[in-house]
Motif scaffolding. Sequence first.
Motif, PDB file in Angstrom:
ATOM      1  N   SER A  33     118.413 -27.954  59.660  1.00  0.00           N
ATOM      2  CA  SER A  33     117.830 -26.484  59.710  1.00  0.00           C
ATOM      3  C   SER A  33     119.327 -25.821  58.597  1.00  0.00           C
ATOM      4  N   THR A  34     120.286 -26.635  59.226  1.00  0.00           N
ATOM      5  CA  THR A  34     121.297 -25.949  59.297  1.00  0.00           C
ATOM      6  C   THR A  34     121.680 -26.568  57.581  1.00  0.00           C
ATOM      7  N   ALA A  35     121.363 -27.631  57.553  1.00  0.00           N
ATOM      8  CA  ALA A  35     121.731 -28.356  56.491  1.00  0.00           C
ATOM      9  C   ALA A  35     121.117 -28.035  55.614  1.00  0.00           C
ATOM     10  N   LEU A  36     120.167 -27.727  55.422  1.00  0.00           N
ATOM     11  CA  LEU A  36     119.605 -27.053  54.175  1.00  0.00           C
ATOM     12  C   LEU A  36     119.576 -25.961  53.935  1.00  0.00           C
ATOM     13  N   ASN A  37     119.813 -24.918  54.836  1.00  0.00           N
ATOM     14  CA  ASN A  37     121.006 -24.048  54.543  1.00  0.00           C
ATOM     15  C   ASN A  37     121.590 -24.218  53.861  1.00  0.00           C
ATOM     16  N   ALA A  38     122.723 -25.076  54.499  1.00  0.00           N
ATOM     17  CA  ALA A  38     123.931 -25.568  53.210  1.00  0.00           C
ATOM     18  C   ALA A  38     124.060 -25.641  51.717  1.00  0.00           C
ATOM     19  N   ILE A  39     122.661 -26.953  51.886  1.00  0.00           N
ATOM     20  CA  ILE A  39     122.228 -27.221  50.195  1.00  0.00           C
ATOM     21  C   ILE A  39     121.707 -26.187  49.337  1.00  0.00           C
ATOM     22  N   THR A  40     121.447 -25.241  50.224  1.00  0.00           N
ATOM     23  CA  THR A  40     120.525 -24.270  48.653  1.00  0.00           C
ATOM     24  C   THR A  40     121.233 -23.269  49.187  1.00  0.00           C
ATOM     25  N   ASP A  41     123.050 -23.317  49.279  1.00  0.00           N
ATOM     26  CA  ASP A  41     123.849 -22.090  49.069  1.00  0.00           C
ATOM     27  C   ASP A  41     124.689 -23.404  48.276  1.00  0.00           C
ATOM     28  N   MET A  42     124.769 -24.590  47.989  1.00  0.00           N
ATOM     29  CA  MET A  42     125.598 -24.423  47.159  1.00  0.00           C
ATOM     30  C   MET A  42     125.486 -24.957  45.736  1.00  0.00           C
ATOM     31  N   PRO A  43     126.512 -24.916  45.050  1.00  0.00           N
ATOM     32  CA  PRO A  43     125.863 -25.343  43.309  1.00  0.00           C
ATOM     33  C   PRO A  43     124.682 -26.373  43.593  1.00  0.00           C
ATOM     34  N   GLY A  44     124.494 -26.165  41.920  1.00  0.00           N
ATOM     35  CA  GLY A  44     123.754 -26.541  42.107  1.00  0.00           C
ATOM     36  C   GLY A  44     122.077 -26.960  42.793  1.00  0.00           C
ATOM     37  N   ALA A  45     121.474 -25.812  43.666  1.00  0.00           N
ATOM     38  CA  ALA A  45     120.608 -25.333  44.299  1.00  0.00           C
ATOM     39  C   ALA A  45     120.291 -24.693  43.617  1.00  0.00           C
ATOM     40  N   THR A  46     119.796 -24.977  42.243  1.00  0.00           N
ATOM     41  CA  THR A  46     117.979 -23.904  41.255  1.00  0.00           C
ATOM     42  C   THR A  46     117.311 -24.946  41.304  1.00  0.00           C
ATOM     43  N   MET A  47     116.308 -23.397  40.902  1.00  0.00           N
ATOM     44  CA  MET A  47     115.113 -23.646  40.977  1.00  0.00           C
ATOM     45  C   MET A  47     114.989 -24.701  39.388  1.00  0.00           C
ATOM     46  N   PRO A  48     114.007 -25.837  39.964  1.00  0.00           N
ATOM     47  CA  PRO A  48     112.940 -24.964  40.453  1.00  0.00           C
ATOM     48  C   PRO A  48     112.581 -26.541  41.743  1.00  0.00           C
ATOM     49  N   PHE A  49     113.924 -27.135  41.729  1.00  0.00           N
ATOM     50  CA  PHE A  49     113.957 -27.812  43.149  1.00  0.00           C
ATOM     51  C   PHE A  49     115.003 -27.231  43.508  1.00  0.00           C
ATOM     52  N   LYS A  50     115.398 -25.734  44.261  1.00  0.00           N
ATOM     53  CA  LYS A  50     116.299 -25.525  44.737  1.00  0.00           C
ATOM     54  C   LYS A  50     115.770 -25.923  46.590  1.00  0.00           C
ATOM     55  N   GLY A  51     117.022 -27.116  47.030  1.00  0.00           N
ATOM     56  CA  GLY A  51     117.228 -27.596  47.951  1.00  0.00           C
ATOM     57  C   GLY A  51     116.413 -28.842  48.204  1.00  0.00           C
ATOM     58  N   PHE A  52     116.210 -29.593  47.353  1.00  0.00           N
ATOM     59  CA  PHE A  52     115.619 -30.869  46.749  1.00  0.00           C
ATOM     60  C   PHE A  52     116.726 -31.876  47.811  1.00  0.00           C
ATOM     61  N   ASP A  53     115.940 -32.012  49.144  1.00  0.00           N
ATOM     62  CA  ASP A  53     116.373 -33.436  50.010  1.00  0.00           C
ATOM     63  C   ASP A  53     115.120 -33.976  50.367  1.00  0.00           C
ATOM     64  N   PRO A  54     114.071 -34.490  49.935  1.00  0.00           N
ATOM     65  CA  PRO A  54     113.330 -35.025  50.658  1.00  0.00           C
ATOM     66  C   PRO A  54     113.251 -36.414  51.602  1.00  0.00           C
TER      67      PRO A  54
END
Length: 211
Positions: A33-54
């Motif tokens: 959960s913490t990692a997901l929050n981290a990547i969604t706040d980082m530059p590059g976390a944009t639509m249409p794949f915001k937080g994309f880390d399968p």
Amino acid sequence: QINNPKFTMKIAVLFALAGSAAAFAPGASQKASTALNAITDMPGATMPFKGFDPLGLATLGSDSTLAWFRAAELKHARVAMLATTGYLVQAAGWHFPGMLSSGVSFESLSTMKPFDAWASVPDGGQQQIIGTIFLAEIITEAKGVHYTKGGDLPTIVFPPIEFSSDDPAMLKVQQSRELNNGRLAMIAIMSFAAAANIPGSVPALVGNPMF
């Protein structure tokens, strides 16, 4: 089938990967959960794949590991953008005048496939290219506080270019644009190389004289 060396090797790799992931497993759900929050706040976390880390790579290790992943992505993005631009320029027939070496002209290189062009560069030229890349890598990794310890991410070395904004919000937008363009360029240059060396591998490029 268990006695098949390839099958045994695959099983060994899977166990090794599982073991390395388990080494970072304490509080796995909270950490994810913490990692997901981290990547969604980082530059590059944009639509249409915001937080994309399968594959959950953001959960492999610490904040330093995530910073290393981001630096690696940024470097590959910039190299891919240069490679894609260079490929399109060469494919369009634009090239340096004169000779690269005795018997090898820039014009002849522009008509070759990527791997053939590299093979045509004399050994001394290849060594200079690899040496320059190695030097740039050493310089970016040795500047000030390392990015895995809270320092700035690697910058362009040759030449040092700085177009970033002083406004944090605009800076994040610019960084996101660079990363997204670089991600597209990574896909593009892989497609170009595949199309040039494996006929029909990229249907959209079949019949294109540039490939």
